[in-house]
Design a protein around this motif. Structure first.
Motif, PDB file in Angstrom:
ATOM      1  N   LYS A 119       3.102 -51.430  24.476  1.00 10.95           N
ATOM      2  CA  LYS A 119       3.839 -50.804  23.589  1.00 10.95           C
ATOM      3  C   LYS A 119       4.582 -51.722  22.895  1.00 10.95           C
ATOM      4  O   LYS A 119       4.895 -51.489  21.643  1.00 10.95           O
ATOM      5  N   LYS A 120       4.955 -52.844  23.327  1.00 13.00           N
ATOM      6  CA  LYS A 120       5.737 -53.852  22.516  1.00 13.00           C
ATOM      7  C   LYS A 120       4.701 -54.397  21.539  1.00 13.00           C
ATOM      8  O   LYS A 120       5.264 -54.706  20.429  1.00 13.00           O
ATOM      9  N   HIS A 176       3.322 -52.520  14.204  1.00  9.73           N
ATOM     10  CA  HIS A 176       4.066 -51.424  13.268  1.00  9.73           C
ATOM     11  C   HIS A 176       4.768 -52.189  12.037  1.00  9.73           C
ATOM     12  O   HIS A 176       4.788 -51.954  10.956  1.00  9.73           O
ATOM     13  N   ASP A 177       5.893 -53.273  12.760  1.00  8.31           N
ATOM     14  CA  ASP A 177       6.579 -54.019  12.107  1.00  8.31           C
ATOM     15  C   ASP A 177       6.092 -54.944  11.080  1.00  8.31           C
ATOM     16  O   ASP A 177       6.289 -55.061   9.862  1.00  8.31           O
ATOM     17  N   ALA A 224       2.282 -52.771  20.169  1.00 12.98           N
ATOM     18  CA  ALA A 224       2.225 -51.705  18.921  1.00 12.98           C
ATOM     19  C   ALA A 224       3.371 -51.746  18.256  1.00 12.98           C
ATOM     20  O   ALA A 224       3.208 -51.505  16.966  1.00 12.98           O
ATOM     21  N   SER A 225       4.419 -51.846  18.511  1.00 18.67           N
ATOM     22  CA  SER A 225       5.782 -51.904  17.930  1.00 18.67           C
ATOM     23  C   SER A 225       5.790 -53.033  16.968  1.00 18.67           C
ATOM     24  O   SER A 225       6.228 -53.142  15.873  1.00 18.67           O
ATOM     25  N   ALA A 226       5.392 -54.164  17.552  1.00 17.74           N
ATOM     26  CA  ALA A 226       5.160 -55.704  16.685  1.00 17.74           C
ATOM     27  C   ALA A 226       4.378 -55.082  15.466  1.00 17.74           C
ATOM     28  O   ALA A 226       4.497 -55.645  14.317  1.00 17.74           O
ATOM     29  N   GLU A 261       3.929 -51.666  29.208  1.00 12.86           N
ATOM     30  CA  GLU A 261       5.024 -52.098  28.439  1.00 12.86           C
ATOM     31  C   GLU A 261       4.798 -53.171  27.370  1.00 12.86           C
ATOM     32  O   GLU A 261       5.127 -52.981  26.400  1.00 12.86           O
TER      33      GLU A 261
END
Length: 139
Positions: free
Chosen positions: A62-63, A69-70, A65-67, A59
């Motif tokens: 994944k967080k 990307h942002d 990776a999302s950060a 998890e």
């Protein structure tokens, strides 16, 4: 042949047989040691690859990776990308790029890059059967 000569020949025969045996034993031990090192490196590479997969699936990853990307899609990232493109198109940037390209053509750098690629491939594929240490290859 005198007793003295016979004893010298016996001693010489035992000495050469012992040295020959010692050399064979040392070679065998060296081969076993190299094999053990390869097996251990393979096992550790497989463990590292498994941990990397577990980390990638976590998890937290994944967080992150999302950060990331942002962050890449943000205004600051776009400004930085524009600045890098400006630098690349400048005369200084072109000279630096040419110098790096020249450096990468040198044989030691090519060998180091190839070795690093092999190690990373083995690490991420979990395949420890090929040796990244170069002991089995002619490099």
């Amino acid at each position: 042949m005198s007793e003295f000569e016979r004893r010298i020949k016996e001693l010489w025969a035992r000495l050469t047989a012992g040295l020959s045996s010692s050399a064979k034993t040392a070679g065998r031990k060296r081969d076993e040691s190299a094999g053990n090192l390869r097996r251990e490196a393979s096992a550790r590479a497989q463990q590292a690859a498994a941990k990397a997969r577990d980390l990638r699936d976590s998890e937290t990853a994944k967080k992150a990776a999302s950060a990331l990307h942002d962050l890449r899609e943000g205004e600051a990232a776009k400004k930085a990308e524009a600045a890098i493109n400006d630098l690349r198109s400048s005369e200084t940037g072109k000279k630096a790029e040419a110098a790096i390209a020249d450096l990468r053509q040198r044989e030691p750098v090519k060998k180091a890059e190839e070795s690093a690629r092999k190690v990373l491939h083995d690490l991420f594929s979990g395949d420890g059967s090929s040796s990244g240490s170069g002991s089995n290859s002619a490099s």
